[in-house]
Scaffold this motif. Structure first.
Motif, PDB file in Angstrom:
ATOM      1  N   ILE A 231       0.835  -1.206   0.000  1.00 14.85           N
ATOM      2  CA  ILE A 231       0.000   0.000   0.000  1.00 14.85           C
ATOM      3  C   ILE A 231       0.866   1.251   0.000  1.00 14.85           C
ATOM      4  CG2 ILE A 231      -1.636   1.335   1.402  1.00 14.85           C
ATOM      5  CD1 ILE A 231      -2.783  -1.383   2.345  1.00 14.85           C
ATOM      6  N   SER A 232       1.874   1.287   0.868  1.00 16.20           N
ATOM      7  CA  SER A 232       2.703   2.490   0.975  1.00 16.20           C
ATOM      8  C   SER A 232       3.556   2.711  -0.271  1.00 16.20           C
ATOM      9  CB  SER A 232       3.600   2.408   2.221  1.00 16.20           C
ATOM     10  OG  SER A 232       4.451   1.286   2.150  1.00 16.20           O
ATOM     11  N   ASP A 233       3.873   1.622  -0.978  1.00 17.23           N
ATOM     12  CA  ASP A 233       4.656   1.758  -2.212  1.00 17.23           C
ATOM     13  C   ASP A 233       3.814   2.255  -3.387  1.00 17.23           C
ATOM     14  OD1 ASP A 233       6.959   0.944  -0.993  1.00 17.23           O
ATOM     15  OD2 ASP A 233       6.851  -1.140  -1.694  1.00 17.23           O
ATOM     16  N   ASN A 234       2.512   1.995  -3.340  1.00 20.15           N
ATOM     17  CA  ASN A 234       1.678   2.273  -4.509  1.00 20.15           C
ATOM     18  C   ASN A 234       0.686   3.418  -4.330  1.00 20.15           C
ATOM     19  OD1 ASN A 234       2.342   0.021  -6.544  1.00 20.15           O
ATOM     20  ND2 ASN A 234       2.017  -1.120  -4.647  1.00 20.15           N
ATOM     21  N   TRP A 235       0.434   3.817  -3.113  1.00 20.61           N
ATOM     22  CA  TRP A 235      -0.536   4.882  -2.879  1.00 20.61           C
ATOM     23  C   TRP A 235       0.180   6.211  -2.700  1.00 20.61           C
ATOM     24  CZ3 TRP A 235      -5.240   3.565   0.657  1.00 20.61           C
ATOM     25  CH2 TRP A 235      -5.867   2.407   0.200  1.00 20.61           C
ATOM     26  N   PRO A 236      -0.470   7.334  -3.007  1.00 24.85           N
ATOM     27  CA  PRO A 236       0.096   8.655  -2.685  1.00 24.85           C
ATOM     28  C   PRO A 236       0.311   8.794  -1.183  1.00 24.85           C
ATOM     29  CG  PRO A 236      -1.751   8.870  -4.202  1.00 24.85           C
ATOM     30  CD  PRO A 236      -1.749   7.438  -3.744  1.00 24.85           C
ATOM     31  N   ARG A 237       1.325   9.556  -0.814  1.00 29.71           N
ATOM     32  CA  ARG A 237       1.693   9.683   0.603  1.00 29.71           C
ATOM     33  C   ARG A 237       0.528  10.128   1.478  1.00 29.71           C
ATOM     34  NH1 ARG A 237       4.732  14.896   2.417  1.00 29.71           N
ATOM     35  NH2 ARG A 237       2.574  15.520   2.003  1.00 29.71           N
ATOM     36  N   ASP A 238      -0.202  11.169   1.052  1.00 29.41           N
ATOM     37  CA  ASP A 238      -1.296  11.687   1.876  1.00 29.41           C
ATOM     38  C   ASP A 238      -2.394  10.648   2.054  1.00 29.41           C
ATOM     39  OD1 ASP A 238       0.093  14.019   2.103  1.00 29.41           O
ATOM     40  OD2 ASP A 238      -1.168  15.177   0.711  1.00 29.41           O
ATOM     41  N   ASP A 239      -2.635   9.844   1.015  1.00 28.26           N
ATOM     42  CA  ASP A 239      -3.636   8.782   1.129  1.00 28.26           C
ATOM     43  C   ASP A 239      -3.196   7.719   2.133  1.00 28.26           C
ATOM     44  OD1 ASP A 239      -5.166  10.074  -0.704  1.00 28.26           O
ATOM     45  OD2 ASP A 239      -4.817   8.659  -2.349  1.00 28.26           O
ATOM     46  N   VAL A 240      -1.912   7.414   2.141  1.00 26.54           N
ATOM     47  CA  VAL A 240      -1.386   6.432   3.084  1.00 26.54           C
ATOM     48  C   VAL A 240      -1.557   6.928   4.520  1.00 26.54           C
ATOM     49  CG1 VAL A 240       0.693   5.257   3.898  1.00 26.54           C
ATOM     50  CG2 VAL A 240       0.244   5.438   1.446  1.00 26.54           C
ATOM     51  N   ILE A 241      -1.264   8.208   4.747  1.00 31.22           N
ATOM     52  CA  ILE A 241      -1.422   8.775   6.089  1.00 31.22           C
ATOM     53  C   ILE A 241      -2.879   8.746   6.516  1.00 31.22           C
ATOM     54  CG2 ILE A 241      -1.228  10.912   7.434  1.00 31.22           C
ATOM     55  CD1 ILE A 241       1.304  11.535   5.783  1.00 31.22           C
ATOM     56  N   ALA A 298     -16.875  -1.214   8.744  1.00 36.27           N
ATOM     57  CA  ALA A 298     -17.443   0.068   8.308  1.00 36.27           C
ATOM     58  C   ALA A 298     -16.422   0.872   7.510  1.00 36.27           C
ATOM     59  CB  ALA A 298     -17.924   0.862   9.524  1.00 36.27           C
ATOM     60  N   LEU A 299     -15.167   0.843   7.949  1.00 35.93           N
ATOM     61  CA  LEU A 299     -14.115   1.564   7.231  1.00 35.93           C
ATOM     62  C   LEU A 299     -13.927   0.984   5.837  1.00 35.93           C
ATOM     63  CD1 LEU A 299     -11.768   3.563   7.024  1.00 35.93           C
ATOM     64  CD2 LEU A 299     -10.334   1.885   8.234  1.00 35.93           C
ATOM     65  N   ASN A 300     -13.919  -0.316   5.721  1.00 41.17           N
ATOM     66  CA  ASN A 300     -13.752  -0.947   4.408  1.00 41.17           C
ATOM     67  C   ASN A 300     -14.924  -0.638   3.482  1.00 41.17           C
ATOM     68  OD1 ASN A 300     -11.200  -2.115   4.671  1.00 41.17           O
ATOM     69  ND2 ASN A 300     -12.030  -3.914   5.722  1.00 41.17           N
ATOM     70  N   GLU A 301     -16.122  -0.532   4.045  1.00 44.48           N
ATOM     71  CA  GLU A 301     -17.281  -0.155   3.221  1.00 44.48           C
ATOM     72  C   GLU A 301     -17.116   1.257   2.678  1.00 44.48           C
ATOM     73  OE1 GLU A 301     -20.624  -0.776   5.752  1.00 44.48           O
ATOM     74  OE2 GLU A 301     -20.679  -2.958   5.426  1.00 44.48           O
ATOM     75  N   THR A 306     -14.608   4.425  -2.837  1.00 38.17           N
ATOM     76  CA  THR A 306     -13.567   5.126  -3.602  1.00 38.17           C
ATOM     77  C   THR A 306     -12.620   4.133  -4.270  1.00 38.17           C
ATOM     78  OG1 THR A 306     -12.238   5.337  -1.580  1.00 38.17           O
ATOM     79  CG2 THR A 306     -13.681   7.183  -2.148  1.00 38.17           C
ATOM     80  N   SER A 307     -13.091   2.896  -4.434  1.00 43.60           N
ATOM     81  CA  SER A 307     -12.352   1.840  -5.142  1.00 43.60           C
ATOM     82  C   SER A 307     -11.056   1.436  -4.451  1.00 43.60           C
ATOM     83  CB  SER A 307     -12.055   2.284  -6.591  1.00 43.60           C
ATOM     84  OG  SER A 307     -13.268   2.556  -7.270  1.00 43.60           O
ATOM     85  N   ARG A 308     -10.989   1.639  -3.139  1.00 47.41           N
ATOM     86  CA  ARG A 308      -9.816   1.180  -2.403  1.00 47.41           C
ATOM     87  C   ARG A 308     -10.012  -0.264  -1.976  1.00 47.41           C
ATOM     88  NH1 ARG A 308      -8.615   6.280   1.694  1.00 47.41           N
ATOM     89  NH2 ARG A 308      -7.729   7.689   0.131  1.00 47.41           N
TER      90      ARG A 308
END
Length: 397
Positions: A231-241, A298-301, A306-308
């Motif tokens: 996840i941290s390698d492929n997602w934008p930094r702000d999204d990871v945070i 709930a978080l996963n829903e 947003t297609s995560r």
């Protein structure tokens, strides 16, 4: 004008200033001092009807706190102010806004024609409550810190010059008295934020020497997020945070609600303990796990909208004696727990991948909660660092 060799002119508040200087040393909380100060101001003849003290605080959730005293109250009403307040109408155009922008005083004669005064809902509210005059001043602390205090009256004609002089006379001493209490509270808040409430109390009480600690019997919980490296390698930094913060909220809030203490976040993992000094500690841990599971669903829903990809986790739980105290270098310490019981919880968390169960419990822990909780026996497994196989149980919440 008073020369440097002359005493300043006496004011109505001199006795209150003396009390602030000499009579508050045993009072820990600024809200109590503030309420008592307001009542004493009334007693010396200042027609005070309402007063507020606004302080900025360093807290992860709140920008500041407001203490409000009203006529006849023995205690101040406390409310917390969030970080978004400066974009809302309650702040824009207020005395706090003017003081923040550099004003040294805000005075609003509420008894005059409202068309001639400042436009803000608070002034309308005070007029409706019969108040006639309002004054606000900055309260200066060291290193450029600035807070706010306000006073209001319902006296016909408002405050007179002697009242204003008496109130101004308070400010330097109140600044000193409040700064001490606010910094004490700030120290506690920062320690609670970074090391947890119980560890923070021990540190403030003097437990700061390297190697000092105590043996605590506790239920230990270690949680880790799955596939975080990808996840941290492929997602934008702000999204990871954002993802990590949401994940830690889902896991941490149930732990705190049920009496656990998070001792540290390690990358995408966390270490928490539930001391067995609380008789229901082990049951409380499983209640926390159950609520955390629901929060993750709930978080996963929300993330799926947003297609995560869904987030998965592993939790290892054990019970045993741990050494709880200061460990580290001579100048940099960590207040944490160590010992074989912690190692076991860590190994069980790692085994969740192999066993295919998100929550694994040791036999020692399972014996503490059976038969109140339904557990799945999943067999015996070799655990790295331990000579004998460990009997494992899964908890599905």
């Amino acid at each position: 004008m008073t020369s440097p060799d002359q005493d300043p002119p006496a004011t109505l508040s001199d006795g209150v200033v003396h009390w602030l200087t000499n009579g508050t040393r045993n009072e820990r909380f600024i809200d109590n001092i503030f309420a008592e100060m307001c009542n004493r101001l009334q007693q010396v003849g200042i027609p005070l009807k309402r007063s507020t003290l606004h302080i900025l605080i360093q807290h992860p959730q709140w920008l500041g706190a407001r203490f409000k005293w009203s006529d006849g109250a023995r205690e101040a009403e406390t409310s917390l102010v969030d970080f978004d307040v400066r974009g809302r109408s309650e702040y824009i155009g207020s005395a706090a806004n003017e003081i923040q922008d550099g004003a040294s005083e805000v005075r609003e004669r509420l008894g005059r024609d409202p068309a001639l005064g400042r436009k803000h809902a608070l002034y309308d509210e005070m007029r409706a409550n019969g108040l006639t005059d309002y004054v606000a001043w900055p309260l200066y602390h060291t290193l450029g810190k600035q807070h706010l205090i306000t006073f209001a009256t319902d006296r016909p004609g408002g405050f007179d010059d002697a009242h204003i002089a008496a109130l101004k006379n308070l400010l330097p001493v109140l600044a000193l008295v409040s700064e001490i209490r606010i910094k004490n509270r700030l120290a506690r808040t920062l320690l609670e934020t970074y090391v947890g409430a119980h560890a923070g109390q021990l540190i403030l009480a003097g437990a700061t020497r390297r190697g000092t600690g105590t043996t605590v019997r506790a239920a230990i919980m270690i949680c880790d997020l799955r596939e975080f490296t990808r996840i941290s390698d492929n997602w934008p930094r702000d999204d990871v945070i954002d993802l990590l913060n949401d994940y830690f909220d889902a896991m941490s809030e149930p732990i705190a609600r049920h009496g656990g203490e998070i001792l540290k976040f390690i990358g995408d993992g966390l270490l928490a303990i539930f001391p067995l000094s609380e008789p229901n500690a082990c049951a409380n841990l499983l209640h926390a796990v159950t609520e955390a599971k629901a929060a993750m669903v709930a978080l996963n829903e929300r993330n799926s909208a947003t297609s995560r990809a869904p987030l998965n986790y592993g939790i290892g739980v054990h019970v045993g004696d741990v050494m709880y105290g200061n460990i580290g270098s001579s100048s940099r310490l960590d207040f944490t727990v160590i010992g074989p019981a912690v190692n076991m919880a860590s190994r069980l968390e790692a085994l969740t991948k192999q066993v295919g169960r998100p929550v694994l419990l040791s036999r020692d822990f399972a014996e503490q909660v059976e038969p109140a909780f339904e557990l799945e026996h999943v067999g015996q497994y070799e655990v790295r660092g331990f000579s004998d196989p460990i009997e494992l149980f899964a908890f599905h919440g």
